[in-house]
Design a protein around this motif. Structure first.
Motif, PDB file in Angstrom:
ATOM      1  N   GLY A 259      49.668  38.470  62.538  1.00 21.17           N
ATOM      2  CA  GLY A 259      50.395  39.193  63.580  1.00 21.17           C
ATOM      3  C   GLY A 259      50.121  40.684  63.547  1.00 21.17           C
ATOM      4  N   PHE A 260      50.180  41.270  62.356  1.00 18.32           N
ATOM      5  CA  PHE A 260      49.915  42.705  62.255  1.00 18.32           C
ATOM      6  C   PHE A 260      48.465  43.014  62.625  1.00 18.32           C
ATOM      7  CE2 PHE A 260      53.402  43.258  58.799  1.00 18.32           C
ATOM      8  CZ  PHE A 260      54.367  43.066  59.786  1.00 18.32           C
ATOM      9  N   GLY A 261      47.535  42.113  62.264  1.00 16.00           N
ATOM     10  CA  GLY A 261      46.138  42.337  62.624  1.00 16.00           C
ATOM     11  C   GLY A 261      45.926  42.353  64.132  1.00 16.00           C
ATOM     12  N   ILE A 262      46.587  41.426  64.844  1.00 14.76           N
ATOM     13  CA  ILE A 262      46.464  41.381  66.307  1.00 14.76           C
ATOM     14  C   ILE A 262      47.049  42.641  66.938  1.00 14.76           C
ATOM     15  CG2 ILE A 262      47.249  40.169  68.373  1.00 14.76           C
ATOM     16  CD1 ILE A 262      47.092  37.567  66.766  1.00 14.76           C
ATOM     17  N   ILE A 263      48.197  43.080  66.426  1.00 14.55           N
ATOM     18  CA  ILE A 263      48.821  44.302  66.962  1.00 14.55           C
ATOM     19  C   ILE A 263      47.932  45.513  66.722  1.00 14.55           C
ATOM     20  CG2 ILE A 263      50.784  45.860  66.681  1.00 14.55           C
ATOM     21  CD1 ILE A 263      52.508  43.409  66.104  1.00 14.55           C
ATOM     22  N   LEU A 264      47.323  45.595  65.531  1.00 19.20           N
ATOM     23  CA  LEU A 264      46.459  46.729  65.228  1.00 19.20           C
ATOM     24  C   LEU A 264      45.213  46.758  66.107  1.00 19.20           C
ATOM     25  CD1 LEU A 264      46.628  46.734  61.317  1.00 19.20           C
ATOM     26  CD2 LEU A 264      47.493  48.511  62.844  1.00 19.20           C
ATOM     27  N   MET A 265      44.670  45.565  66.447  1.00 13.73           N
ATOM     28  CA  MET A 265      43.435  45.525  67.231  1.00 13.73           C
ATOM     29  C   MET A 265      43.684  45.619  68.732  1.00 13.73           C
ATOM     30  SD  MET A 265      40.988  42.768  65.247  1.00 13.73           S
ATOM     31  CE  MET A 265      42.178  41.424  65.400  1.00 13.73           C
ATOM     32  N   ALA A 266      44.769  44.986  69.198  1.00 14.33           N
ATOM     33  CA  ALA A 266      44.971  44.896  70.648  1.00 14.33           C
ATOM     34  C   ALA A 266      46.088  45.788  71.170  1.00 14.33           C
ATOM     35  CB  ALA A 266      45.275  43.442  71.026  1.00 14.33           C
ATOM     36  N   GLY A 267      47.071  46.102  70.351  1.00  8.70           N
ATOM     37  CA  GLY A 267      48.231  46.830  70.845  1.00  8.70           C
ATOM     38  C   GLY A 267      48.204  48.318  70.591  1.00  8.70           C
ATOM     39  N   LEU A 268      48.034  48.707  69.349  1.00  9.96           N
ATOM     40  CA  LEU A 268      48.121  50.131  69.004  1.00  9.96           C
ATOM     41  C   LEU A 268      47.044  50.986  69.665  1.00  9.96           C
ATOM     42  CD1 LEU A 268      49.153  50.136  65.216  1.00  9.96           C
ATOM     43  CD2 LEU A 268      50.580  50.154  67.279  1.00  9.96           C
ATOM     44  N   PRO A 269      45.791  50.516  69.831  1.00  8.89           N
ATOM     45  CA  PRO A 269      44.791  51.382  70.489  1.00  8.89           C
ATOM     46  C   PRO A 269      45.176  51.788  71.903  1.00  8.89           C
ATOM     47  CG  PRO A 269      43.700  49.600  69.322  1.00  8.89           C
ATOM     48  CD  PRO A 269      45.160  49.293  69.300  1.00  8.89           C
ATOM     49  N   ARG A 270      46.045  51.042  72.576  1.00 15.02           N
ATOM     50  CA  ARG A 270      46.438  51.371  73.946  1.00 15.02           C
ATOM     51  C   ARG A 270      47.590  52.359  74.000  1.00 15.02           C
ATOM     52  NH1 ARG A 270      46.266  45.449  77.010  1.00 15.02           N
ATOM     53  NH2 ARG A 270      44.120  44.907  76.368  1.00 15.02           N
ATOM     54  N   LEU A 271      48.188  52.651  72.828  1.00 15.39           N
ATOM     55  CA  LEU A 271      49.324  53.560  72.779  1.00 15.39           C
ATOM     56  C   LEU A 271      48.885  54.928  72.303  1.00 15.39           C
ATOM     57  CD1 LEU A 271      51.956  51.204  71.078  1.00 15.39           C
ATOM     58  CD2 LEU A 271      51.665  51.633  73.521  1.00 15.39           C
ATOM     59  N   GLY A 272      49.721  55.934  72.589  1.00 15.41           N
ATOM     60  CA  GLY A 272      49.474  57.254  72.057  1.00 15.41           C
ATOM     61  C   GLY A 272      49.727  57.280  70.553  1.00 15.41           C
ATOM     62  N   ILE A 274      51.803  59.090  68.732  1.00 12.68           N
ATOM     63  CA  ILE A 274      53.229  59.079  68.363  1.00 12.68           C
ATOM     64  C   ILE A 274      53.822  57.695  68.566  1.00 12.68           C
ATOM     65  CG2 ILE A 274      55.497  60.028  68.909  1.00 12.68           C
ATOM     66  CD1 ILE A 274      54.150  62.646  69.624  1.00 12.68           C
ATOM     67  N   ALA A 275      53.525  57.074  69.710  1.00  8.35           N
ATOM     68  CA  ALA A 275      54.044  55.732  69.982  1.00  8.35           C
ATOM     69  C   ALA A 275      53.490  54.719  68.981  1.00  8.35           C
ATOM     70  CB  ALA A 275      53.698  55.316  71.409  1.00  8.35           C
ATOM     71  N   ALA A 276      52.204  54.837  68.652  1.00  6.69           N
ATOM     72  CA  ALA A 276      51.600  53.927  67.681  1.00  6.69           C
ATOM     73  C   ALA A 276      52.238  54.110  66.304  1.00  6.69           C
ATOM     74  CB  ALA A 276      50.097  54.160  67.602  1.00  6.69           C
ATOM     75  N   GLY A 277      52.528  55.366  65.919  1.00  7.43           N
ATOM     76  CA  GLY A 277      53.193  55.615  64.646  1.00  7.43           C
ATOM     77  C   GLY A 277      54.599  55.034  64.617  1.00  7.43           C
ATOM     78  N   PHE A 278      55.314  55.125  65.738  1.00 11.22           N
ATOM     79  CA  PHE A 278      56.670  54.562  65.814  1.00 11.22           C
ATOM     80  C   PHE A 278      56.641  53.039  65.664  1.00 11.22           C
ATOM     81  CE2 PHE A 278      60.097  52.705  68.371  1.00 11.22           C
ATOM     82  CZ  PHE A 278      61.203  53.241  67.713  1.00 11.22           C
ATOM     83  N   VAL A 279      55.711  52.399  66.388  1.00  8.76           N
ATOM     84  CA  VAL A 279      55.598  50.933  66.288  1.00  8.76           C
ATOM     85  C   VAL A 279      55.228  50.514  64.870  1.00  8.76           C
ATOM     86  CG1 VAL A 279      54.297  48.924  67.085  1.00  8.76           C
ATOM     87  CG2 VAL A 279      55.050  50.648  68.734  1.00  8.76           C
ATOM     88  N   THR A 280      54.294  51.233  64.254  1.00  8.36           N
ATOM     89  CA  THR A 280      53.902  50.924  62.873  1.00  8.36           C
ATOM     90  C   THR A 280      55.081  51.069  61.921  1.00  8.36           C
ATOM     91  OG1 THR A 280      51.646  51.670  63.312  1.00  8.36           O
ATOM     92  CG2 THR A 280      52.321  51.508  61.012  1.00  8.36           C
ATOM     93  N   GLY A 281      55.876  52.133  62.086  1.00  8.67           N
ATOM     94  CA  GLY A 281      57.044  52.341  61.232  1.00  8.67           C
ATOM     95  C   GLY A 281      58.069  51.234  61.379  1.00  8.67           C
ATOM     96  N   VAL A 282      58.294  50.785  62.626  1.00  3.68           N
ATOM     97  CA  VAL A 282      59.258  49.701  62.861  1.00  3.68           C
ATOM     98  C   VAL A 282      58.789  48.407  62.195  1.00  3.68           C
ATOM     99  CG1 VAL A 282      60.280  48.229  64.641  1.00  3.68           C
ATOM    100  CG2 VAL A 282      60.195  50.704  64.971  1.00  3.68           C
ATOM    101  N   LEU A 283      57.513  48.084  62.380  1.00  6.43           N
ATOM    102  CA  LEU A 283      56.975  46.853  61.771  1.00  6.43           C
ATOM    103  C   LEU A 283      57.024  46.922  60.239  1.00  6.43           C
ATOM    104  CD1 LEU A 283      53.868  46.218  64.056  1.00  6.43           C
ATOM    105  CD2 LEU A 283      56.038  44.988  64.079  1.00  6.43           C
ATOM    106  N   LEU A 284      56.657  48.071  59.668  1.00  4.47           N
ATOM    107  CA  LEU A 284      56.667  48.224  58.215  1.00  4.47           C
ATOM    108  C   LEU A 284      58.089  48.114  57.663  1.00  4.47           C
ATOM    109  CD1 LEU A 284      55.017  48.837  55.680  1.00  4.47           C
ATOM    110  CD2 LEU A 284      55.366  51.278  56.125  1.00  4.47           C
TER     111      LEU A 284
END
Length: 373
Positions: A259-272, A274-284
Motif C-alpha cells: 500500500g505504501f509503495g503504491i501511494i509513493l509511486m502513484a499518489g505523492l508525485p501528484r501532490l505538492g 507540503i501536501a506530500a509531507g502531510f500525507v506521509t506523516g499521517v501514514l507513518l
C-alpha cells in the motif's frame, strides 16, 4: 594427666561432631526438601553440539523430561536446542519426584536477553526451563502433559506460551530491575518477615546481589538478576501478558509495504511538497500507533520497521528528485538570462550605445569571451 588428656580429647571430638552437624547445610537442605515437595531446583545446561559418550543421568532427572512431541521435532529445531552437558543437583538433593528445570539464558547478538528458552534437548530428551517447570508445578501439570510445538507454542494446562521455531518465548518485562519485591533472607530467618507472607505464593529463592550472581542486560534494565528474569516470565504466563506474532502479522506487514509503495509511486508525485509531507506523516503515524496499540493491548508483535523505512526513504527520494529538478531548472533560467544579456550587449555595441552595452556585459560571468567584449 593422661585421664585429663583423654577427657579433653572427648570434649574436643564432641564439639567437632556438634559443629559438623550444625554446619552440614547440605543435610539441612536435604531434610527440607523431603518435608517440602513443592520445590523446583535448577539444573545447568550449556548450548552447543554434544560430543563424547553420553553420561548416565539419575532417574529423577530423566523423570522431568517432557513427553516426545507429535510429530517429532525437525532436525533444524533440534540443532538449535542441543546441549553438550547437563549438570544436575547433588545426589542428596535428588529424591524421587523432585522437580527440575534448566536455568540457561541465551542473549541475542547485541548481548540483551529478550527471550526465554522454554525447552532444551539433551541426548534425545527435552527438558523444561526453570520458569516453565515452576509454572507446571504451580498449575499441577506434570511434565508429561506439557506439549511443545515449535512455531506455535508450549501448552501448560490452559495456558499456551507463544514461541518461535526454536521454542523461545519473547519476554514482556514489567519494568527495570527491582520491579518485583525482594525480601532479604536474614529478614525471614530472624523473624522480621513472617512465613505466612509467602503462603499461597510463588517464591523464587536465589541471589540477586551483583557481586555474587550474574546479571543480564535486558531491554528494561542494564543489570537484572536471573531470578528477576524468571519472575518476569512467570508473571507473563500467569497474567497472560504474552507477546505473540499473530498469524495475520505477515499479511499485515506485506499489505502496508504494498500500500505504501503504491501511494509513493502513484499518489505523492501528484501532490505538492507540503501536501506530500502531510500525507506521509499521517501514514507513518497511523502505522506506528496501530502497531503500538496492538502490542500494548493484545501483545501482538507486528513489525512496523520496514513499512516506516519505506515511507521515510520514499518521501526523501521524492523530495530530493524535486529539489534536483528545481535546481536544474534554475540553472537553465540563469543560462538563458546570461545569453540574453550577451546578445543585448552586442546589439547595443553595434548601434554605438556603448554605455548600455557595458551594463549588459557586466551582468554576465567574467569569462574570457565576455572580458574581450
Amino acid at each position: 594427666g593422661e585421664a585429663r588428656s583423654q577427657e579433653m580429647l572427648r570434649m574436643a571430638l564432641d564439639l567437632i561432631g556438634e559443629a559438623e552437624v550444625r554446619l552440614d547445610h547440605d543435610a539441612k537442605l536435604e531434610a527440607t526438601l523431603q518435608r517440602t515437595p513443592q520445590v523446583v531446583l535448577p539444573i545447568l545446561m550449556d548450548l552447543g553440539k554434544p560430543s563424547g559418550e553420553a553420561e548416565e543421568l539419575p532417574k529423577p532427572v530423566l523423570a522431568n523430561a517432557l513427553a516426545t512431541p507429535e510429530p517429532p521435532l525437525s532436525t533444524d529445531t533440534l540443532l538449535q536446542l542441543e546441549t553438550p552437558k547437563l549438570v544436575p543437583p547433588l545426589p542428596a538433593f535428588l529424591p524421587d519426584g523432585v522437580a527440575l528445570g534448566h536455568l540457561t539464558m541465551a542473549a541475542d547478538r547485541d548481548g540483551k536477553v529478550r527471550q526465554e528458552q522454554l525447552v532444551l534437548e539433551h541426548r534425545g530428551r527435552l527438558y523444561p526451563s526453570f520458569a516453565l517447570r515452576i509454572l507446571g508445578a504451580y498449575l499441577s501439570v506434570p511434565t508429561a502433559q506439557i506439549v511443545a510445538q515449535p512455531g506455535t507454542g508450549v501448552t501448560v494446562g490452559t495456558i499456551r506460551l507463544p514461541t518461535d521455531e526454536a521454542l523461545r518465548m519473547p519476554i514482556s518485562f514489567n519494568g527495570p530491575a527491582g520491579t518485583f519485591k525482594a525480601v532479604p533472607a536474614h529478614a525471614v530467618l530472624t523473624g522480621q518477615i513472617l512465613p505466612d507472607t509467602f503462603r499461597g505464593k510463588l517464591v523464587l529463592l536465589g541471589p540477586v546481589a551483583p557481586d555474587i550472581t550474574e546479571h543480564f542486560t535486558t531491554p528494561a534494565s542494564r543489570g537484572m538478576a536471573g531470578m528477576e528474569v524468571v519472575a518476569n516470565v512467570l508473571q507473563n504466563a500467569l497474567s497472560k501478558n504474552l507477546i505473540a506474532t499473530p498469524p495475520w502479522a505477515f499479511m499485515a506487514e506485506l499489505g502496508m509495504l504494498v500500500g505504501f509503495g503504491i501511494i509513493l509511486m502513484a499518489g505523492l508525485p501528484r501532490l505538492g511538497t507540503i501536501a506530500a509531507g502531510f500525507v506521509t506523516g499521517v501514514l507513518l503515524t497511523g502505522c506506528l500507533v496501530g502497531t503500538t496499540l496492538a502490542y500494548a493491548r493484545h501483545g501482538y508483535l507486528v513489525t512496523a520497521l520496514y513499512p516506516s523505512l519505506l515511507l521515510i526513504l520514499g518521501f526523501a527520494m521524492l523530495g530530493a528528485r524535486r529539489f534536483l529538478a528545481s535546481t536544474k531548472q534554475q540553472e537553465m533560467v540563469v543560462a538563458d538570462g546570461i545569453e540574453s544579456n550577451k546578445m543585448l550587449g552586442l546589439s547595443f555595441q553595434g548601434q554605438g550605445m556603448l554605455d548600455m552595452a557595458f551594463e549588459k556585459f557586466k551582468k554576465c560571468p567574467l569569462d574570457e569571451p565576455v572580458m574581450d567584449l
